[in-house]
Design a protein around this motif. Structure first.
Motif, mmCIF file in Angstrom:
data_model
loop_
_atom_site.group_PDB
_atom_site.id
_atom_site.type_symbol
_atom_site.label_atom_id
_atom_site.label_comp_id
_atom_site.label_asym_id
_atom_site.label_seq_id
_atom_site.Cartn_x
_atom_site.Cartn_y
_atom_site.Cartn_z
ATOM 1 N N LEU A 24 0.829 -1.212 0.000
ATOM 2 C CA LEU A 24 0.000 0.000 0.000
ATOM 3 C C LEU A 24 0.865 1.265 0.000
ATOM 4 O O LEU A 24 0.502 2.265 -0.612
ATOM 5 N N LYS B 244 -1.354 5.761 1.630
ATOM 6 C CA LYS B 244 -1.594 4.394 2.081
ATOM 7 C C LYS B 244 -2.940 4.299 2.783
ATOM 8 O O LYS B 244 -3.724 3.382 2.541
ATOM 9 N N TRP C 279 -5.807 4.337 0.317
ATOM 10 C CA TRP C 279 -5.982 3.033 -0.338
ATOM 11 C C TRP C 279 -6.579 2.012 0.624
ATOM 12 O O TRP C 279 -7.375 1.171 0.214
ATOM 13 N N GLN C 280 -6.239 2.087 1.913
ATOM 14 C CA GLN C 280 -6.858 1.173 2.879
ATOM 15 C C GLN C 280 -8.360 1.412 2.927
ATOM 16 O O GLN C 280 -9.142 0.455 2.949
#
Length: 178
Positions: A33, A44, A47-48
């Motif tokens: 990520l 990151k 994207w999580q």
């Protein structure tokens, strides 16, 4: 590759389908990520949220992931279609009652429609995450300024310096003439 959180049971089928394909595409890249965030300019943590279905990704993030994964135009177009279908049914956040009433009134008045969400196709400078945005190639980064407003940044200080010099000259002439 990734261990993903299960999506809530009440998640619409279109959203489940889109998120599952998004996860497969991310796994296909073989990137962490952090690396994915670096290559796509989305963090990151963003994207999580996208890959765990907590927040829908903006169209630009999906296009960036398609580019990183090396998808051809046809595959990217299919992802775009999945994204559009998911955005139409993605659960919208609930606002507190007082704030919700204000949002409904403002959106209804602005859009001139009975829907509290207004027209999902209209463009604005700042859009909520659930409103689709044009692809980066078709939407300018900043709105174009009128020709008369395209003054270079150095001109204002230059004009101020000329005005100060003119005032000093007038003062000097006044003192010498007196």
């Amino acid at each position: 590759m990734g261990i993903w959180q299960p999506l809530p049971d009440r998640t619409p089928a279109e959203v489940v389908h889109f998120v599952e394909h998004l996860r497969l595409l991310k796994d296909r890249t073989g990137l962490s990520l952090v690396s994915l965030g670096t290559r796509t300019s989305y963090s990151k943590s963003s994207w999580q949220r996208y890959l765990n279905g907590r927040q829908p990704p903006p169209r630009q993030a999906v296009l960036a992931l398609c580019r990183v994964a090396g998808l051809d135009a046809a595959e990217a177009a299919r992802f775009g279609a999945r994204w559009e279908l998911a955005m139409r049914v993605w659960p919208r956040p609930e606002a507190p009652d007082a704030a919700k009433a204000e949002v409904v009134e403002a959106d209804t008045a602005r859009a001139g429609a009975a829907s509290p969400w207004g027209d999902l196709d209209e463009e604005e400078d700042t859009l909520p995450w659930w409103v689709p945005q044009d692809e980066p190639e078709t939407r300018p980064a900043r709105p174009a300024r009128p020709a008369h407003d395209r003054t270079p940044a150095w001109r204002l200080p230059a004009y101020a310096a000329v005005a100060v010099i003119a005032i000093l000259l007038v003062g000097l002439l006044f003192v010498l003439g007196a």
